[in-house]
Enzyme design. Structure first.
Site, PDB file in Angstrom:
ATOM      1  N   LYS A  22       0.838  -1.212   0.000  1.00  0.00           N
ATOM      2  CA  LYS A  22       0.000   0.000   0.000  1.00  0.00           C
ATOM      3  C   LYS A  22       0.867   1.254   0.000  1.00  0.00           C
ATOM      4  O   LYS A  22       0.615   2.191  -0.761  1.00  0.00           O
ATOM      5  CB  LYS A  22      -0.896   0.001   1.247  1.00  0.00           C
ATOM      6  CG  LYS A  22      -1.581   1.342   1.503  1.00  0.00           C
ATOM      7  CD  LYS A  22      -2.438   1.338   2.756  1.00  0.00           C
ATOM      8  CE  LYS A  22      -1.738   1.604   4.052  1.00  0.00           C
ATOM      9  NZ  LYS A  22      -1.453   3.014   4.368  1.00  0.00           N
ATOM     10  N   ASN A  23       1.886   1.271   0.870  1.00  0.00           N
ATOM     11  CA  ASN A  23       2.643   2.517   1.052  1.00  0.00           C
ATOM     12  C   ASN A  23       3.653   2.790  -0.062  1.00  0.00           C
ATOM     13  O   ASN A  23       4.325   3.821  -0.069  1.00  0.00           O
ATOM     14  CB  ASN A  23       3.316   2.544   2.426  1.00  0.00           C
ATOM     15  CG  ASN A  23       2.279   2.760   3.525  1.00  0.00           C
ATOM     16  OD1 ASN A  23       1.118   3.069   3.240  1.00  0.00           O
ATOM     17  ND2 ASN A  23       2.700   2.584   4.768  1.00  0.00           N
ATOM     18  N   CYS A 126      -5.649  13.247  12.977  1.00  0.00           N
ATOM     19  CA  CYS A 126      -5.278  11.886  12.622  1.00  0.00           C
ATOM     20  C   CYS A 126      -5.231  11.077  13.899  1.00  0.00           C
ATOM     21  O   CYS A 126      -4.759  11.551  14.926  1.00  0.00           O
ATOM     22  CB  CYS A 126      -3.913  11.899  11.951  1.00  0.00           C
ATOM     23  SG  CYS A 126      -3.222  10.277  11.753  1.00  0.00           S
ATOM     24  N   ARG A 131       0.872  14.561  13.494  1.00  0.00           N
ATOM     25  CA  ARG A 131       1.361  14.382  12.114  1.00  0.00           C
ATOM     26  C   ARG A 131       1.359  15.675  11.298  1.00  0.00           C
ATOM     27  O   ARG A 131       0.606  15.830  10.332  1.00  0.00           O
ATOM     28  CB  ARG A 131       0.560  13.291  11.402  1.00  0.00           C
ATOM     29  CG  ARG A 131       0.717  11.956  12.064  1.00  0.00           C
ATOM     30  CD  ARG A 131      -0.044  10.876  11.352  1.00  0.00           C
ATOM     31  NE  ARG A 131       0.696  10.277  10.244  1.00  0.00           N
ATOM     32  CZ  ARG A 131       0.185   9.339   9.459  1.00  0.00           C
ATOM     33  NH1 ARG A 131      -1.036   8.923   9.613  1.00  0.00           N
ATOM     34  NH2 ARG A 131       0.920   8.840   8.488  1.00  0.00           N
ATOM     35  N   ASP A 316       4.688   0.487  11.970  1.00  0.00           N
ATOM     36  CA  ASP A 316       3.482  -0.121  11.410  1.00  0.00           C
ATOM     37  C   ASP A 316       3.304  -1.587  11.833  1.00  0.00           C
ATOM     38  O   ASP A 316       2.307  -2.211  11.469  1.00  0.00           O
ATOM     39  CB  ASP A 316       3.487  -0.030   9.873  1.00  0.00           C
ATOM     40  CG  ASP A 316       3.241   1.391   9.392  1.00  0.00           C
ATOM     41  OD1 ASP A 316       2.797   2.227  10.193  1.00  0.00           O
ATOM     42  OD2 ASP A 316       3.495   1.658   8.195  1.00  0.00           O
ATOM     43  N   ARG A 408      -8.820  -0.573   4.385  1.00  0.00           N
ATOM     44  CA  ARG A 408      -7.925   0.451   3.850  1.00  0.00           C
ATOM     45  C   ARG A 408      -6.572  -0.146   3.496  1.00  0.00           C
ATOM     46  O   ARG A 408      -5.902   0.340   2.578  1.00  0.00           O
ATOM     47  CB  ARG A 408      -7.710   1.566   4.888  1.00  0.00           C
ATOM     48  CG  ARG A 408      -8.905   2.463   5.079  1.00  0.00           C
ATOM     49  CD  ARG A 408      -8.525   3.611   5.982  1.00  0.00           C
ATOM     50  NE  ARG A 408      -7.217   4.099   5.590  1.00  0.00           N
ATOM     51  CZ  ARG A 408      -6.304   4.583   6.427  1.00  0.00           C
ATOM     52  NH1 ARG A 408      -6.558   4.694   7.697  1.00  0.00           N
ATOM     53  NH2 ARG A 408      -5.148   4.976   5.984  1.00  0.00           N
TER      54      ARG A 408
HETATM   55  N1  EPU Z   1       6.667  14.631  10.835  1.00  0.00           N
HETATM   56  C1  EPU Z   1       6.817  15.936  11.183  1.00  0.00           C
HETATM   57  N2  EPU Z   1       6.677  16.892  10.218  1.00  0.00           N
HETATM   58  C2  EPU Z   1       6.419  16.576   8.929  1.00  0.00           C
HETATM   59  C3  EPU Z   1       6.279  15.215   8.552  1.00  0.00           C
HETATM   60  C4  EPU Z   1       6.420  14.263   9.542  1.00  0.00           C
HETATM   61  O1  EPU Z   1       7.046  16.270  12.350  1.00  0.00           O
HETATM   62  O2  EPU Z   1       6.303  17.491   8.104  1.00  0.00           O
HETATM   63  C5  EPU Z   1       6.786  13.608  11.880  1.00  0.00           C
HETATM   64  C6  EPU Z   1       5.514  12.796  12.042  1.00  0.00           C
HETATM   65  O3  EPU Z   1       4.563  13.447  12.857  1.00  0.00           O
HETATM   66  C7  EPU Z   1       6.037  11.520  12.671  1.00  0.00           C
HETATM   67  C8  EPU Z   1       7.412  11.357  12.002  1.00  0.00           C
HETATM   68  O4  EPU Z   1       7.760  12.654  11.506  1.00  0.00           O
HETATM   69  O5  EPU Z   1       6.213  11.691  14.039  1.00  0.00           O
HETATM   70  C9  EPU Z   1       7.459  10.383  10.847  1.00  0.00           C
HETATM   71  O6  EPU Z   1       6.446  10.693   9.908  1.00  0.00           O
HETATM   72  P1  EPU Z   1       6.569  10.257   8.376  1.00  0.00           P
HETATM   73  O7  EPU Z   1       6.507  11.462   7.530  1.00  0.00           O
HETATM   74  O8  EPU Z   1       7.765   9.377   8.239  1.00  0.00           O
HETATM   75  O9  EPU Z   1       5.254   9.379   8.177  1.00  0.00           O
HETATM   76  P2  EPU Z   1       4.247   9.436   6.948  1.00  0.00           P
HETATM   77  O10 EPU Z   1       4.985   9.586   5.686  1.00  0.00           O
HETATM   78  O11 EPU Z   1       3.140  10.364   7.258  1.00  0.00           O
HETATM   79  C10 EPU Z   1       4.355   6.902   6.359  1.00  0.00           C
HETATM   80  C11 EPU Z   1       3.385   5.780   6.221  1.00  0.00           C
HETATM   81  C12 EPU Z   1       2.870   5.402   7.590  1.00  0.00           C
HETATM   82  C13 EPU Z   1       4.072   4.975   8.443  1.00  0.00           C
HETATM   83  C14 EPU Z   1       5.109   6.104   8.492  1.00  0.00           C
HETATM   84  C15 EPU Z   1       6.382   5.732   9.226  1.00  0.00           C
HETATM   85  C16 EPU Z   1       2.374   6.042   4.043  1.00  0.00           C
HETATM   86  C17 EPU Z   1       1.163   6.357   3.238  1.00  0.00           C
HETATM   87  N3  EPU Z   1       2.271   6.167   5.368  1.00  0.00           N
HETATM   88  O12 EPU Z   1       3.639   7.967   6.967  1.00  0.00           O
HETATM   89  O13 EPU Z   1       2.017   4.282   7.409  1.00  0.00           O
HETATM   90  O14 EPU Z   1       3.647   4.657   9.744  1.00  0.00           O
HETATM   91  O15 EPU Z   1       5.464   6.490   7.145  1.00  0.00           O
HETATM   92  O16 EPU Z   1       6.986   4.647   8.629  1.00  0.00           O
HETATM   93  O17 EPU Z   1       3.403   5.678   3.499  1.00  0.00           O
HETATM   94  C18 EPU Z   1       0.117   2.937   7.793  1.00  0.00           C
HETATM   95  O18 EPU Z   1       0.350   2.413   6.689  1.00  0.00           O
HETATM   96  O19 EPU Z   1      -0.722   2.465   8.611  1.00  0.00           O
HETATM   97  C19 EPU Z   1       0.854   4.141   8.152  1.00  0.00           C
HETATM   98  C20 EPU Z   1       0.446   4.971   9.121  1.00  0.00           C
END
Ligand code: EPU
Length: 429
Positions: A22-23, A126, A131, A316, A408
């Protein structure tokens, strides 16, 4: 709303086909906005999030055609999407769509890179924490975009195109790295991303972008170098195997005991999680076909685990591991370092009789000799599936509510588990 009914107690035996990730699928679909040529994605899982993103992209003028079955296709073969963003008719992503799936915010980078502007709703609340998107906006600013927030929308403008720059992330972020990468591939000049996320899904998107003509070095490592190009072509790309689905079923087998072949799984994508399972007493063997997972006789040993960015133990899989450890012979500790509020499963696991204490970002799980079925529900995808894992060994009946969270991110979960002997069914309505 559908529910899932599970009666625990059956060991899992058989084969489970692993779907496309998915990701990786979501950012790959979003990358289609970078080119006016068709992008063909194979091995795309049938998930609610994929269908929703199809609608969101449709709103920008993207045509998505889902290919039919071909001779020889099995019932679990992924779908093939033909995606064409020949003409982008709208650079706005509205609140009612973005608020349903956070990853849709990521359209901001390809839209501003190709069209010079984007107006994308802030994603909003969220269930797993605040996030924020500050680091995504920092990346776009460093690529020369002007960013303004107005009425809950982010307006990103680069009328003369983005330009290469240096992006140093203060913390590892998957979303930030996707954004930086998709912005930089069409920027004028060179970009360096430091402290980039190394998740396999980043490398998979980068592989696809390279096939489209992008010039990227170092994806999958903390330093990515990109030389911008004027335009990208279409290509054909097969989505990599879902490491989180793989780890989830491995933990389900660890929980119930039994012997299951996870077809198409790629162990190198989740080595940290497999190491933890081996420590817990599970037998894992990589074969040409995928991953064989067995637990026969021996109980579950407790573990101490801290989540971390790749190649560490993935956040995850944290909820699923916690479900498993509720039945360990001893006390486990699990510390969540990625999301500050990703513990909603704790109170639901307690409904099965689990003994879990929360202290800040650490959960202490005292293993109990048995769990008992209960009506449960969860507010996010991975938390929901942890309840399924608990239910598979709980005495009596469990009803998992709010199944749409599972839909999802897990393709035909109840079919895959019942094919291996689990007593599990979906109750519609
Ligand atoms: N963060 C910030 N500022 C930002 C972006 C992120 O502070 O601008 C923080 C977040 O709040 C968090 C950390 O950085 O504490 C990591 O966030 P990240 O950006 O890595 O997560 P994401 O890209 O929003 C993806 C996956 C998530 C998975 C995380 C971590 C997808 C669609 N989502 O989220 O997957 O948990 O990386 O590996 O790729 C899931 O599939 O259930 C899921 C939540």
């Amino acid at each position: 709303m559908d529910r899932i009914r599970i009666v625990g107690g059956q060991p899992l035996k058989g084969r489970i086909p692993i779907s496309g990730a998915k990701n990786a699928t979501l950012p790959l679909m979003i990358a289609s906005l970078l080119t006016d040529e068709p992008l063909v994605l194979e091995n795309v899982p049938r998930l609610a999030d994929v269908a929703l993103l199809q609608r969101i992209l449709g709103n920008h003028g993207v045509d998505v055609m889902v290919g039919g079955k071909r001779p020889g296709d099995g019932e679990y073969d992924g779908q093939t999407l033909h995606i064409s963003a020949k003409r982008i008719v709208d650079t706005t992503a509205p609140y009612d769509l973005v608020s349903r799936m956070r990853a849709s915010f990521w359209v901001i980078a390809p839209l501003v890179a190709r069209m010079g502007e984007a107006k994308v709703s802030l994603p909003g609340g969220c269930a797993i924490g605040t996030r924020p998107v500050d680091l995504l906006l920092m990346a776009l600013r460093n690529l020369g975009a002007e960013i303004e927030i107005d009425g809950g929308y982010v307006l990103a403008r680069a009328p003369h195109g983005l330009r290469g720059g240096e992006i140093v992330f203060p913390k590892v972020t998957v979303s930030g790295t996707h954004t930086a990468l998709m912005g930089a591939v069409l920027a004028k000049g060179a970009t360096v991303i430091e402290n980039a996320a190394c998740e396999p899904e980043i490398a998979d998107v980068a592989d696809c972008l390279v096939k489209m003509g992008a010039r990227i070095k170092g994806a999958g490592t903390p330093r990515i170098e990109i030389e911008g190009v004027a335009r990208l072509d279409g290509t054909r790309h097969r989505v990599l195997a879902d490491r989180i689905e793989t780890g989830t079923y491995a933990m389900a087998v660890a929980m119930t005991g039994g012997d299951v072949m996870l077809d198409g799984a790629r162990p190198e994508l989740l080595q940290a999680a497999l190491d933890v399972l081996v420590e817990a007493g599970v037998e894992i063997a990589a074969t040409n076909e995928g991953l064989r997972v067995q637990r026969n006789g021996a109980g579950i040993a407790p573990v101490t685990v801290t989540t971390a960015p790749f190649p560490g133990f993935p956040t995850d899989l944290q909820a699923q591991l916690m479900a498993l450890m509720t039945r360990a012979k001893g006390t486990s500790r699990i510390t969540e370092t990625i999301f500050e509020n990703r513990f909603m499963h704790v109170q639901e696991l307690a409904r099965f009789g689990a003994d879990i204490r929360l202290d800040g970002e650490t959960a202490t799980i005292a293993g109990v000799p048995r769990l008992k079925g209960a009506p449960v529900m969860a507010t996010d995808l991975r938390a929901s599936v942890s309840l399924v894992i608990a239910a598979l060994v709980a005495e009596g009946e469990t009803l998992v509510n709010r199944v749409y969270h599972l839909d999802r991110g897990f393709e035909r979960l109840e079919d895959k588990l019942s094919a291996c002997g689990a007593e599990i069914e979906r109750i519609s309505g």
